[in-house]
Design an enzyme around this catalytic site. Structure first.
Site, PDB file in Angstrom:
ATOM      1  CB  SER A 192      -0.842  -0.042   1.282  1.00 33.09           C
ATOM      2  OG  SER A 192      -1.812   0.946   1.281  1.00 33.09           O
TER       3      SER A 192
ATOM      4  CB  CYS B 298      -7.546  -2.244  10.636  1.00 36.92           C
ATOM      5  SG  CYS B 298      -6.966  -1.215   9.297  1.00 36.92           S
TER       6      CYS B 298
HETATM    7  N1  PMP Z   1      -2.083  -5.123   6.042  1.00 39.92           N
HETATM    8  C1  PMP Z   1      -1.313  -4.593   6.988  1.00 39.92           C
HETATM    9  C2  PMP Z   1      -0.246  -5.440   7.618  1.00 39.92           C
HETATM   10  C3  PMP Z   1      -1.495  -3.275   7.392  1.00 39.92           C
HETATM   11  O1  PMP Z   1      -0.727  -2.756   8.346  1.00 39.92           O
HETATM   12  C4  PMP Z   1      -2.509  -2.515   6.769  1.00 39.92           C
HETATM   13  C5  PMP Z   1      -2.775  -1.075   7.166  1.00 39.92           C
HETATM   14  N2  PMP Z   1      -3.121  -0.889   8.496  1.00 39.92           N
HETATM   15  C6  PMP Z   1      -3.279  -3.118   5.778  1.00 39.92           C
HETATM   16  C7  PMP Z   1      -3.044  -4.425   5.435  1.00 39.92           C
HETATM   17  C8  PMP Z   1      -4.379  -2.367   5.084  1.00 39.92           C
HETATM   18  O2  PMP Z   1      -3.853  -1.429   4.204  1.00 39.92           O
HETATM   19  P1  PMP Z   1      -4.768  -0.334   3.524  1.00 39.92           P
HETATM   20  O3  PMP Z   1      -4.926   0.739   4.544  1.00 39.92           O
HETATM   21  O4  PMP Z   1      -3.974   0.124   2.336  1.00 39.92           O
HETATM   22  O5  PMP Z   1      -6.030  -0.977   3.130  1.00 39.92           O
END
Ligand code: PMP
Length: 394
Positions: free
Chosen positions: A227, A355
């Site tokens: 990302s 998240c």
């Molecule tokens: N995977 C990991 C290990 C992350 O740290 C994150 C972001 N918190 C994501 C996936 C999700 O990424 P995005 O915000 O681009 O959806």
């Protein structure tokens, strides 16, 4: 403000912003339109960015699919591969992952193994706005998932992976580096095992891309997610690497519609974000050694400041390989949420993944269930920090 939550997101690099601006102003063409200059300029910019993104991980440009971020890439791989296998594949229906993956892997796996999944039930913030959350019965989507436990450093043990593989195992997904602890999994060893058993392999490399020299030619995994906003790029743009041997089969399209992104993901491309992502990858590659050195130095200095203030502080995943610039600490005598609120104007730190909002860290619990999640702090640095004076406020 001392911003120490860079595993959640990083500030945008001014060079990245500069590169993006023309595509928000005068260069507004749709790259899928034909022949006129505005369109071809946009198309060239997208293809140049694809080369830069590919180059960061030593991939070929055609192996990069732009998505809206790593959550989307993770969903795409797991749902796309399992869907393909269900209808055209060998009848394999077993997925393997670990208990400490990001929510976008764990919740997708729960979806696949039939949990009546509704993410609204998981999110205290969103559910405030909902009058009722429907209770749905479990459904049979035809997949079974094994969730592997991890060692006290939050890493998957390759030997354990080997023991759960079955005749019907289809794909395994293990993160390259953990977002809460920074611990790095032995992805080369895990890929080797997957290949020996003819299993597809995916890695969520969101926290590793740009911070480690990932070489997909040396580590031949099939899929990888990452990302832009974790490497000083814009939010809402990411990539899915798909190994060229997989193309053009073995995975169902994510969004059906136009032929953008080789038909895997329909929708008008977000040109400015793609250009920003490309620039961010170019800079990450160019400055990787320098950034690693400065992040390591910040980490070391911060640990010594914290250790002198908090007797008995424990640094987790510290002795294992971890991404530079991440401190995962159990701090005696604090209640993390209270401390974070108290410091909110001056220092930004976190009590786990953004998240997992509202939930205590499941990663810490999986590492050692005797640890108190209330004492857990995650501190993550960025390449711009040069003064840790305000760290003493913690
Ligand atoms: N995977 C990991 C290990 C992350 O740290 C994150 C972001 N918190 C994501 C996936 C999700 O990424 P995005 O915000 O681009 O959806």
């Amino acid at each position: 403000m001392l911003y120490l939550d860079n595993n959640a997101t990083t500030p945008i690099d001014p060079e990245v912003l500069e590169a993006m601006l023309p595509y928000l102003k005068e260069e507004y063409g749709n790259p899928s339109s034909r022949h006129y200059t505005l369109a071809t300029n946009a198309e060239k910019a997208v293809e140049h960015a694809r080369e830069l993104v590919a180059s960061l991980i030593h991939a070929e440009p055609k192996e990069i699919i732009f998505t809206a971020g790593a959550s989307e890439s993770n969903n795409f791989v797991l749902k796309g591969v399992t869907d393909y296998a269900k209808y055209y594949g060998s009848g394999k229906n077993h997925v393997i992952t670990s208990k400490v993956e990001h929510k976008s892997i764990l919740q997708t796996c729960k979806f696949l193994d039939g949990e009546a999944f509704d993410s609204r039930t998981l999110n205290k913030v969103t559910s405030k706005f909902l009058k009722t959350v429907p209770k749905l019965p479990k459904v049979d989507r035809g997949f079974e998932v094994s969730y592997l436990g991890v060692n006290p450093n939050s890493q998957v043990e390759p030997e354990l992976f080997a023991t759960v593989i079955k005749e019907n195992s289809l794909i395994a997904s293990f993160m390259w580096a953990n977002n809460e602890t920074g611990a790095i999994n032995d992805i080369p060893a895990l890929v080797k095992i997957a290949k020996e058993h003819d299993i597809l392999m995916h890695s969520d490399a969101t926290q590793a891309a740009g911070k480690l020299d990932i070489d997909v030619k040396e580590v031949p995994l099939d899929f990888m997610s990452f990302s832009a906003h974790k490497l000083y790029g814009p939010k809402g743009i990411g990539a899915c690497y798909i190994h060229q041997d997989i193309l053009p089969y073995k995975i169902t399209s994510l969004i059906h519609g136009g032929q953008q992104e080789f038909g895997y993901r329909a929708g008008t491309l977000s040109v400015h974000n793609i250009v920003g992502f490309g620039k961010a990858c170019e800079i990450a590659k160019r400055d990787m050694e320098k950034n690693i050195a400065s992040l390591k130095a910040l980490e070391k200095e911060a640990k010594s400041i914290l250790a002198s203030k908090y007797e008995g502080i424990q640094f987790l995943a510290d002795s294992c390989k971890h991404i530079p610039g991440v401190i995962c600490a159990i701090v005696p005598g604090i209640i993390n949420e209270i401390l974070i609120k108290k410091l909110s104007e001056k220092v930004a730190i976190s009590s786990g993944s953004a998240c997992g909002i509202g939930e205590p860290s499941y990663v810490i619990k999986e590492m050692n269930n005797r640890l108190s999640t209330n004492n857990f702090l995650r501190i993550s640095f960025n390449k711009y920090i040069d003064d840790l004076e305000d760290l003493s406020l913690i």
